[in-house]
Every structure is written in C-alpha cells, then in structure tokens.
Design an enzyme around this catalytic site. Structure first.
Site, PDB file in Angstrom:
ATOM      1  N   HIS A  17      59.546  11.165 -40.060  1.00  0.00           N
ATOM      2  CA  HIS A  17      59.582  10.037 -40.971  1.00  0.00           C
ATOM      3  C   HIS A  17      58.435  10.442 -42.141  1.00  0.00           C
ATOM      4  O   HIS A  17      57.830  11.536 -42.076  1.00  0.00           O
ATOM      5  CB  HIS A  17      59.285   8.699 -40.126  1.00  0.00           C
ATOM      6  CG  HIS A  17      60.341   8.504 -39.222  1.00  0.00           C
ATOM      7  ND1 HIS A  17      60.064   7.319 -38.114  1.00  0.00           N
ATOM      8  CD2 HIS A  17      61.482   9.002 -38.706  1.00  0.00           C
ATOM      9  CE1 HIS A  17      61.089   7.312 -37.547  1.00  0.00           C
ATOM     10  NE2 HIS A  17      62.220   8.109 -37.942  1.00  0.00           N
ATOM     11  N   GLU A  63      55.797   8.949 -42.984  1.00  0.00           N
ATOM     12  CA  GLU A  63      54.459   8.838 -42.829  1.00  0.00           C
ATOM     13  C   GLU A  63      54.161  10.161 -42.307  1.00  0.00           C
ATOM     14  O   GLU A  63      53.009  10.954 -42.820  1.00  0.00           O
ATOM     15  CB  GLU A  63      53.838   7.833 -41.623  1.00  0.00           C
ATOM     16  CG  GLU A  63      54.447   6.410 -42.359  1.00  0.00           C
ATOM     17  CD  GLU A  63      55.770   5.900 -41.645  1.00  0.00           C
ATOM     18  OE1 GLU A  63      55.680   4.841 -41.207  1.00  0.00           O
ATOM     19  OE2 GLU A  63      56.678   6.744 -41.686  1.00  0.00           O
ATOM     20  N   THR A 116      96.776   3.389 -52.128  1.00  0.00           N
ATOM     21  CA  THR A 116      95.991   4.090 -53.104  1.00  0.00           C
ATOM     22  C   THR A 116      96.356   5.705 -52.711  1.00  0.00           C
ATOM     23  O   THR A 116      96.275   6.418 -53.323  1.00  0.00           O
ATOM     24  CB  THR A 116      94.521   3.844 -52.672  1.00  0.00           C
ATOM     25  OG1 THR A 116      94.265   2.526 -53.098  1.00  0.00           O
ATOM     26  CG2 THR A 116      93.736   4.774 -53.526  1.00  0.00           C
TER      27      THR A 116
END
Length: 362
Positions: A44, A46, A190
């Site tokens: 992470h 920190e 599409t």
C-alpha cells in the site's frame, strides 16, 4: 494532500478492486518520501513511502488520502509500519468504509500516541475512490454510462454511420476511461454494427474485461472480440432461453472453446441486468464503462444500475427523424419522471463538450 492525490491517480486501472491511495512523508517542512498503491496485491501507499525514505522518518508527518489499513490481507497492516517508524502526525483525507477498517486504523494510531487529523481535502479524496466505496458497500459494479452525441442529440446518422461524432481529443479521453474502469459493456447491436475491439489504446493502459449483452447469442464467431478472447477476457451475457436452446449448443461450445465466459440470466428474452451486475460483482469486477447504444442505455437507466454519466457533445447538427439517440426505450411520461443529473462538471475537450454527473432516480 494535493500531492498525495496526484500520486494516487498513478494507480488508476492497476489497483481494482482495491482503492487508489497516495502518501507523502514530510519532515522539517521537506518532503522526504512519496508512495502510492501501485498495483493490486502490492504494498500500500504508506508502506511504499516509508520503506523508500532517504532519511529517518521518526517525528515526521504523513499525509495519506485514505485511512491506513489495520488488518492483514495480501500485505501487512499499514498502521504497523507507521507506528514502527515513529511517525508523529498523520493527516487522513477520507476514512475507509471497508468493515475491516472503518475507523479502526485511526483509533490504533491514536492509541499508539500518534496525532491524527482527518477530513483533509475530504471531498476530493472521496471522489477519487468513488468506485471503491460503491463496491465495498454494495458489492455491485459502479456503472459509468458514456456516450457521444451531436448537438441535436444523435449518436449516428439515420444510415448508421457514426464515424466520428466527436473529435480526436474526446475520443482519446475515452481511452483514459477504459484504463480506469475494470470492465467495458456493450450490446450485441454495437458488436454487429462495428466489430469493435473495446481495448485501451494508450501507453501504459490496462485493457478492460469486455462484456457483451447478447440475449439471443448472436455474437459472430469470427468477430474480433471472439478472436482475441484468450488475450483480453470476454464475457457474454444471454437469456436462459437462449442458453438452454438446443440449437445454440454448438455455438456455446464454440464460444467457450474460444475462451469466452457465458453468463445466462433469468428472463425469456432479454438480459437481466441486475442479475448480471450481481454476478460481475462476485467476480470482483468493481466498475463498468457502459458504451451501449440507445436500447442498452435505456435498460440500464430503467434498472437503475447507472452510477455516473459522461455525455460528450459535438458541435454538429445531424438531423434525421430516424437517426438514433443515446437513450431510447419508452422514456419518461412526464418531465417530473426524467432522470436528473447532480454535481455537474462541464469541460471542453478539443472542439467538444463533456458533461459529467450522477443520476438521481425518482
């Protein structure tokens, strides 16, 4: 904290379904280290910042966009290293609504004698991780409906020609959205009309998982989505009727042999979008860029699965009574029933406008 937000953005597209987080370490008025959550499963922000300090961070201030985690997951708790490195003060942008954290990280830091201030640029920090907060609280994907239309509300000419409604700058920005969101979803119309790749074509981009709503399993075996399914994942959602039909047995085997996942949903004809969202959530697909046509967009709004809208508007007048519009279906009977957008953001992108907002359902 603004620098921490900039750092966090560098993780866009790489951390899902985890949040984007940035961290800055400041000592004696100087930034001595920075870090961000770089990829899912990695350290992470920190821990990245504190393990890369060029000098002892004891007594320093730490700025982080999201409350530090306090539990063991794929990585150790960030609260442990903050305490270990003897950080004096922690400034937090937003608290974490994940039940495993939810204020516990802040409490642990304070119990260790660390001063903690919260709510620093909170609105910006919350907006940064709107996908994460939505997903952790609902277990459903955050669906972003994106479309491009002319000034008179057309997404193509009556002939079907749609290249290009908007300019090059707006089209390039769409690939930033494809990088950010975990999946991209279109309707079978599409696929039949455009044979798209639906990939992310920017340097360092991340290709989204491609999802096709195809109630009758009409997707051509030779289309580019099928041919590249082993390189970039493809999910085809259909009706139970189509899935159970004997005449589709060979087609289903062919698609599965190509590496495509097929998700049947209840209903005799169409795709049940709420069921589909629940299943995609179970697969940790936390966000979807919806690039559908008028029919799929209408269904998504009717089912209230759309969380955000990006509407690109070009300074063109196409005209044509039969030219398609971005939202079709039955529509509202009264203006009071129309879906209103809140928190609007309007910006110019090249020659075009982009209107961004969040739908409010009546």
């Amino acid at each position: 904290m603004r620098r921490a937000l900039e750092l966090a953005e560098q993780g866009a597209g790489h951390t899902n379904p985890n949040p984007m987080v940035g961290c800055v370490v400041v000592k004696d008025g100087r930034i001595i280290s920075e870090g961000y959550h770089e990829r899912y499963g990695g350290f992470h922000a920190e821990r990245n910042a504190l393990t890369r300090c060029a000098e002892d961070p004891a007594g320093a201030d730490l700025y982080v966009t999201l409350e530090p985690c306090c539990h063991h997951g794929k990585t150790p708790p960030c609260t442990d290293i903050i305490i270990e490195k003897q950080i004096a003060r922690v400034f937090v942008g937003s608290t974490d609504s994940n039940p495993l954290v939810a204020g516990k990280g802040i409490r642990l830091l304070r119990e260790a004698g660390i001063e903690v201030d919260t709510g620093i640029l909170e609105d910006e920090c919350l907006r940064l991780n709107e996908v994460f907060f939505h997903f952790i609280e609902t277990k459903l994907p955050f669906v972003v409906m994106k479309y491009a239309m002319s000034l008179d509300g057309k997404i193509a000419c009556a002939t079907g020609d749609s290249k290009w409604v908007t300019g090059e700058a707006a089209r390039e920005y769409v690939h930033e959205l494809r990088r950010r969101y975990r999946g991209i979803m279109v309707g079978i119309g599409t696929v039949l009309a455009d044979d798209p790749m639906l990939n992310c074509r920017i340097a360092g981009g991340v290709d989204p998982i491609r999802i096709v709503c195809d109630s009758r399993l009409r997707i051509p075996a030779g289309c580019r989505l099928v041919r590249t399914a082993r390189e970039i994942p493809v999910i085809v959602a259909c009706s139970h009727t189509a899935y159970q039909s004997e005449r589709n047995n060979a087609k289903i085997r062919q698609l599965q042999d190509a590496g495509i996942q097929i998700i049947p949903t209840s209903g005799s004809h169409g795709v049940n979008l709420k069921e589909l969202m629940a299943e995609l959530g179970r697969q940790d697909i936390d966000s979807i860029l919806l690039e559908g046509g008028g029919t799929l967009n209408s269904s998504a709004l009717d089912e209230r699965i759309v969380s955000k809208v990006y509407a690109y508007i070009s300074p063109k007048l196409i005209g044509g009574r039969d030219a398609p519009t971005p939202v079709s279906g039955m529509g509202a009977d009264r203006m009071s029933e129309a879906v209103q957008l809140r928190d609007l953001d309007i910006r110019s992108i090249g020659e075009d406008l982009c209107i961004r907002g969040y739908p409010v359902y009546r």
